[in-house]
Design an enzyme around this catalytic site. Structure first.
Site, PDB file in Angstrom:
ATOM      1  N   ASN A 318      87.419 -62.112 -27.079  1.00  0.00           N
ATOM      2  CA  ASN A 318      86.723 -61.072 -27.843  1.00  0.00           C
ATOM      3  C   ASN A 318      85.577 -61.683 -28.643  1.00  0.00           C
ATOM      4  O   ASN A 318      85.506 -61.551 -29.873  1.00  0.00           O
ATOM      5  CB  ASN A 318      87.706 -60.339 -28.756  1.00  0.00           C
ATOM      6  CG  ASN A 318      87.268 -58.915 -29.041  1.00  0.00           C
ATOM      7  OD1 ASN A 318      86.151 -58.514 -28.710  1.00  0.00           O
ATOM      8  ND2 ASN A 318      88.130 -58.151 -29.681  1.00  0.00           N
ATOM      9  N   HIS A 349      91.222 -53.191 -36.381  1.00  0.00           N
ATOM     10  CA  HIS A 349      92.011 -52.925 -35.179  1.00  0.00           C
ATOM     11  C   HIS A 349      92.828 -51.639 -35.303  1.00  0.00           C
ATOM     12  O   HIS A 349      93.066 -50.965 -34.301  1.00  0.00           O
ATOM     13  CB  HIS A 349      92.942 -54.100 -34.872  1.00  0.00           C
ATOM     14  CG  HIS A 349      92.289 -55.183 -34.077  1.00  0.00           C
ATOM     15  ND1 HIS A 349      91.620 -56.238 -34.658  1.00  0.00           N
ATOM     16  CD2 HIS A 349      92.193 -55.373 -32.738  1.00  0.00           C
ATOM     17  CE1 HIS A 349      91.144 -57.035 -33.708  1.00  0.00           C
ATOM     18  NE2 HIS A 349      91.483 -56.531 -32.540  1.00  0.00           N
TER      19      HIS A 349
END
Length: 495
Positions: A318, A349
């Protein structure tokens, strides 16, 4: 999930059409912005229904905040609003509608849009308020020195290439691509010279797209055939915990978490291929003159699977989110930047408790891994044979530590997460604390050069590579000539 895949495949075809028939040499930036935005909103509407209005509302209110607050403080207000709006949507989705489901949902694209809103707000603040000498080299080159129009803003946030799965890109890179200046600038930056043999070339992304689609196909095949046979939940099965030996349990922990990764490989690599197919993502040429289409790539699979340190894994997983965390949090934090950055990552998140358990565990693992590396690694690198043994041992330790850390991220809830950790007697938590008690950590340097010399463990190597490999950043600032921007980057490269 089916809608998501169908929309991404449609976006891939639209990207080929966009590059062929709406090329910057044939079409004005205005038309390219309008088409990219409308296609993006159509895909969002098809995939998420009227929930797609959240994308427009979040972007619209953020733009209004930028206009009325002013460049001095708008980055703070945009950051709080965008992250707060995202969190409210996540709470509503998780605790009211759909707890524990992995189906594609509208909060996924909102996470990317939140990154773009906050990144651009900080870049405008850097470019229009802060003094040039107060900026780090990367901040200086990313700084935006004029306010974008509403169309440019919506196009950046909601274009069809990145609205469903990203990845994050800088505003200047995106505008440079839309205006058709990316190839000329990327090529003229090679070796710090303005004229090179690549100057007039419009490189084709076809080979890069084909390679990435092949990776997508293999990842999808692996996910559909292997992943379901190795469920992460089996790590907390009562019979398995009672009968399996410790080596077997840790081996299954590793393979089950490895099997959970291909779905991310598929989604992120397909998103990268879509951008490349539209002509976005070109990062210049390597020393052999081969094109590089990894400007906004989000992962490096080989380095992930063979990483020999916690840092190396995070450097290659990521990637764009790691850079976002660094730019908006780590290098701007006034205290405990590592802890603040992990907390921001958990909030971004979502609101599942497992996310917070994972990232709090990640803080311990990161600090412990850093302490071990700083204190003992130099004893094992002089002899090639010893270094090979050291690398094998650290690879095994890294894979187990990563798997141990992210189990709550997959299990989501508190009870199964604590069931897993208690069945392991919190062994790696305790080991990390002991490491931090035994080995000293190097103190963060203070002073004006703090953020240039001390970077987060997961992004220092990546940022250095971005500065050194010919053209990490494109330009779109109308108040600077191309020659001045090239000079800016060449100075950053030398630094």
């Amino acid at each position: 999930q089916v809608n998501f895949v169908v929309c991404q495949l449609f976006a891939l075809l639209a990207a080929v059409w966009f590059r062929t028939y709406l090329h910057s040499s044939k079409t004005s930036p205005f038309i390219r912005h309008v088409v990219a935005t409308l296609l993006g909103l159509y895909l969002a509407l098809f995939c998420f229904g009227w929930y797609a209005l959240h994308f427009v509302i979040q972007s619209g209110i953020s733009y209004y905040i930028m206009i009325i607050i002013g460049v001095e403080n708008m980055h703070k207000y945009c950051f709080v609003f965008a992250l707060g709006y995202l969190t409210v949507c996540q709470i509503t989705r998780v605790y009211i509608f759909d707890y524990g489901q992995y189906s594609a949902d509208f909060s996924g694209p909102m996470m990317i849009i939140t990154q773009k809103i906050t990144s651009l707000a900080f870049e405008i603040h850097d470019g229009m308020f802060r003094k040039n000498e107060d900026l780090t080299p990367s901040q200086r080159c990313l700084a935006v020195r004029r306010m974008p129009s509403l169309l440019e803003y919506l196009s950046y946030n909601c274009n069809f290439m990145g609205i469903l799965a990203g990845p994050l890109c800088s505003y200047k890179d995106y505008i440079t691509f839309i205006e058709g200046r990316s190839y000329q600038l990327q090529q003229s930056e090679a070796n710090g010279k303005e004229d090179t043999k690549y100057e007039q070339t419009d490189p084709s992304p076809n080979i890069a797209v084909a390679q990435k689609l092949l990776i997508c196909g293999l990842s999808l095949l692996f996910h559909m055939t292997i992943t379901k046979t190795l469920p992460v939940e089996y790590n907390i099965d009562d019979h398995f915990r009672a009968t399996a030996s410790w080596p077997v349990r840790f081996f299954y922990l590793y393979v089950s978490l490895m099997a959970a990764r291909p779905k991310y490989y598929f989604a992120w690599t397909l998103a990268d291929a879509i951008n490349n197919a539209a002509g976005f993502g070109f990062r210049g040429y390597d020393k052999n003159g081969v094109t590089r289409w990894d400007l906004i790539s989000n992962l490096r699979i080989q380095q992930i699977e063979f990483s020999t340190s916690f840092k190396m894994f995070l450097d290659n997983w990521n990637i764009q989110t790691a850079l976002w965390l660094k730019r908006v949090c780590y290098e701007r934090a006034t205290f405990s930047p590592t802890i603040q950055t992990f907390i921001l990552s958990a909030i971004w998140h979502g609101v599942y408790p497992g996310y917070y358990l994972t990232f709090l565990t990640g803080v311990l693992m990161t600090l412990a891994a850093r302490a071990i590396r700083n204190n003992i690694r130099h004893y094992f690198v002089e002899s090639p044979a010893v270094k090979v043994c050291y690398d094998v041992i650290t690879w095994m330790a890294t894979q187990v530590a990563i798997s141990y850390t992210v189990v709550p991220f997959v299990l989501l809830s508190v009870k199964p997460s604590f069931t897993f950790y208690s069945s392991c007697y919190f062994c790696l938590h305790i080991a990390s604390i002991l490491v931090l008690l035994v080995f000293p950590l190097k103190r963060t340097q203070k002073g004006s050069k703090k953020h240039e010399t001390v970077q987060p463990t997961w992004s220092k190597t990546l940022e250095e590579e971005n500065l050194l490999q010919k053209n990490s950043y494109s330009t779109t600032n109308n108040s600077f000539s191309q020659k001045q921007e090239i000079t800016c980057r060449y100075q950053a490269l030398k630094q």
